[in-house]
Design a protein around this motif. Structure first.
Motif, short mmCIF file in Angstrom:
data_model
loop_
_atom_site.label_atom_id
_atom_site.label_comp_id
_atom_site.label_asym_id
_atom_site.label_seq_id
_atom_site.Cartn_x
_atom_site.Cartn_y
_atom_site.Cartn_z
N PRO A 105 0.82 -1.23 0.00
CA PRO A 105 0.00 0.00 0.00
C PRO A 105 0.84 1.27 0.00
N GLU A 106 1.97 1.26 0.72
CA GLU A 106 2.79 2.47 0.78
C GLU A 106 3.51 2.77 -0.54
N ASP A 107 3.55 1.78 -1.44
CA ASP A 107 4.21 1.98 -2.73
C ASP A 107 3.24 2.47 -3.82
N ARG A 108 1.98 2.65 -3.44
CA ARG A 108 1.02 3.10 -4.44
C ARG A 108 1.42 4.45 -5.02
N TRP A 109 1.95 5.33 -4.16
CA TRP A 109 2.32 6.66 -4.64
C TRP A 109 3.48 6.62 -5.62
N LEU A 110 4.30 5.59 -5.54
CA LEU A 110 5.39 5.45 -6.51
C LEU A 110 4.81 5.30 -7.91
N ALA A 111 3.80 4.45 -8.06
CA ALA A 111 3.15 4.25 -9.36
C ALA A 111 2.38 5.48 -9.80
N ILE A 112 1.66 6.08 -8.85
CA ILE A 112 0.86 7.27 -9.19
C ILE A 112 1.75 8.40 -9.66
N LEU A 113 2.81 8.67 -8.91
CA LEU A 113 3.71 9.78 -9.27
C LEU A 113 4.40 9.54 -10.61
N ALA A 114 4.90 8.32 -10.82
CA ALA A 114 5.58 8.02 -12.08
C ALA A 114 4.64 8.21 -13.27
N THR A 115 3.39 7.75 -13.12
CA THR A 115 2.42 7.89 -14.20
C THR A 115 2.00 9.34 -14.39
N LEU A 116 1.80 10.05 -13.30
CA LEU A 116 1.43 11.47 -13.39
C LEU A 116 2.54 12.28 -14.05
N LEU A 117 3.77 12.07 -13.65
CA LEU A 117 4.89 12.80 -14.25
C LEU A 117 5.00 12.52 -15.74
N LEU A 118 4.70 11.29 -16.13
CA LEU A 118 4.73 10.95 -17.56
C LEU A 118 3.57 11.63 -18.29
N ALA A 119 2.40 11.65 -17.67
CA ALA A 119 1.20 12.20 -18.31
C ALA A 119 1.29 13.71 -18.53
N VAL A 120 2.10 14.40 -17.73
CA VAL A 120 2.21 15.86 -17.88
C VAL A 120 3.57 16.27 -18.44
N CYS A 121 4.36 15.31 -18.90
CA CYS A 121 5.66 15.62 -19.49
C CYS A 121 5.43 16.11 -20.92
N ILE A 122 5.65 17.39 -21.17
CA ILE A 122 5.27 17.98 -22.45
C ILE A 122 6.11 17.45 -23.61
N PRO A 123 7.43 17.30 -23.49
CA PRO A 123 8.16 16.68 -24.61
C PRO A 123 7.62 15.29 -24.96
#
Length: 516
Positions: A105-123
């Motif tokens: 459960p504590e690693d959920r944010w690792l997946a969320i953050l990685a996906t979010l950072l990818l989704a808003v990466c403009i290049p």
């Protein structure tokens, strides 16, 4: 943001190459370079032989684009949609892959953050919305990973990795040439061993079945003959700037080098923490991938965009580590990476190391800007695209059967119109100088691989009497070099302001036609 306004701007030259070949696939079932009227070429005829079948680059992206056009017609949105959908799958797979290997459960944010950072990466978004192989290569990079990151990889994972390598080859074999050694090298450096033999055998068999036919189809030798090892130092410098400007900010790049220095220096690694192992693995894959690309003369940012999911995992891991140490520092780093490009640009500016192109302005990603705001500005307010202006002019003013000589941007015109369009980067053709009805000499002249002026520019400059035989028409739009090119060194979100170089079209005079 991946799917919205996909058709707002027309294909630029490289996209139109894929789209035109895809149209011909729907007509001939194979990617022929001619539809009976026009020729598709950007390499002065090196891309095809006497049978007129495309052999310069792999076919997978062409058939994916053809599938989109088969479903939705020969439109911009239909061509780009399959690739954008694959990019959405990349986001989903990034999240699921991280959650699979880190299910606590504590690693959920690792997946969320990685996906979010990818989704808003403009290049990343710029490339994933293109009618090109970029999203395909990224997907196959991800699907190959389980065979290398699992503690005990199995045969199925080996088969999937082999299939992924094969499909990556058919997306763009330069991706496999650079990524293959990188993923094997990172695995060996961290574990001092490769996956088990049965996994490697499954990988080799499934990969070979898909890859080997490509050697009979594609003209790999033609591009292999262009290798220039004397350019390795300059290529290394260029890729360093690619990385630090748009992928790994210099402060984080330096921090990762220091953090993983023992692994990079071939000392015995001591990474008991599996998340840190993944971070080191991601960083080493990026380094080796880039090192392999320095052997290739074409040093474009597009050859490393498939690595963005690894980059965002690194970022997510770093933010969480900082959060545990000092929450304010973690929040600050996350804010800087999501909402600004400050970490990329400012350190390079302070050190006098910026690598901006001559045409850069302050509303591009080469300067400190909120990337999301720039991207949304283009999506919401549109952009006066140079190719759209050219297409619109000829659709309104040219007649059926007219011949157009254009020195660059011939492929978008071929895709969107029914005129006989020639020039661009095609090989020399006597027809270029045979009194075309229209001439569009672009502001920037281009040279071929031999370093000489391309034939269409030579004819427009020296072979035709534009002043005497043609009427000069100055268009309102700027003669921008490319149009919707995704490369962050070139992509404009906000249009030029006056003064700028206007598009200039030449229409053949009736008196010149009568006298010819």
């Amino acid at each position: 943001m991946l799917l919205y306004q996909l058709g707002a701007r027309p294909f630029w030259q490289d996209e139109a190459e894929t789209a035109c070949l895809a149209k011909n696939v729907l007509k001939y079932s194979v990617p022929k370079v001619t539809d009976g009227v026009n020729i598709i070429s950007q390499e002065e005829g090196r891309e095809y032989g006497e049978n007129m079948i495309w052999t310069w680059s792999p076919w997978l992206q062409i058939y994916v684009s053809a599938f989109g056009q088969w479903l939705g017609g020969s439109t911009t949105t239909a061509g780009r949609m399959p690739f954008a959908i694959v990019a959405v799958l990349v986001l989903v797979l990034t999240y699921l892959l991280i959650r699979h290997y880190f299910p606590e459960p504590e690693d959920r944010w690792l997946a969320i953050l990685a996906t979010l950072l990818l989704a808003v990466c403009i290049p990343y978004l710029l490339y994933m919305r293109q009618n090109r192989y970029y999203s395909l290569g990224t997907l196959f990079m991800l699907t190959s990973l389980p065979a290398f990151v699992s503690r005990k990889p199995n045969t199925i994972q080996g088969l999937v990795a082999g299939l992924s390598f094969g499909l990556m080859f058919h997306s763009n074999y330069l991706l496999l040439f650079s990524y293959g050694p990188a993923v094997f090298g990172a695995k060996f450096l961290l574990d001092r061993k490769l996956p088990p033999f049965r996994v490697l055998l499954a990988m080799a068999i499934s990969g070979a079945v898909i890859i080997l036919p490509g050697f009979a189809i594609y003209g790999i030798g033609k591009q292999g003959g262009m290798l220039d090892f004397t350019r390795i130092p300059s290529n290394t410098e260029e890729y360093f700037y690619h990385l630090t400007h748009f992928m790994l900010p210099l402060p984080l790049f330096a921090a990762y080098v220091w953090r993983f220095r023992k692994t990079i220096s071939l000392r015995t690694p001591q990474l008991d923490d599996r998340k840190e192992w993944w971070a080191a693995f991601s960083f080493i894959v990026i380094l080796i991938n880039v090192a392999m690309l320095t052997l290739i003369p074409q040093r474009f940012f597009r050859y490393i965009v498939h690595l963005f999911p690894l980059v965002t995992f690194l970022f997510a891991w770093t933010i969480i580590r900082l959060w545990k140490w000092q929450r304010v520092a973690g929040v600050l780093l996350g804010f800087l990476l999501i909402f600004t490009n400050w970490l990329y640009i400012q350190p390079l500016d302070w050190l006098g190391m910026s690598n901006r192109r001559w045409h850069s302005d302050t509303t591009m990603l080469t300067y400190s800007n909120p990337p999301i705001r720039l991207f949304l500005t283009e999506l919401m307010h549109g952009y006066p695209d140079v190719n759209a202006n050219i297409i619109d002019f000829f659709q309104k003013n040219a007649k059926k059967g007219d011949t157009i000589l254009i020195t660059y941007g011939d492929l978008p015109l071929q895709f969107y119109t029914d005129f006989h369009v020639m020039g661009g980067l095609q090989k020399a053709n006597p027809e270029f100088a045979h009194d075309p009805d229209w001439v569009l000499k672009r502001a920037i002249s281009r040279t071929g691989r031999a370093g000489t002026l391309v034939s269409s520019d030579q004819v427009a400059l020296f072979g035709l009497d534009l002043e005497h035989d043609y009427e000069k028409i100055v268009l309102d739009g700027a003669d921008e070099e490319f149009g919707d090119r995704p490369d962050p060194y070139y992509h404009r979100f906000i249009p030029y302001g006056e003064p700028y170089q206007h598009l200039v079209v030449y229409k053949r005079k009736e008196s010149a036609k009568e006298g010819s």
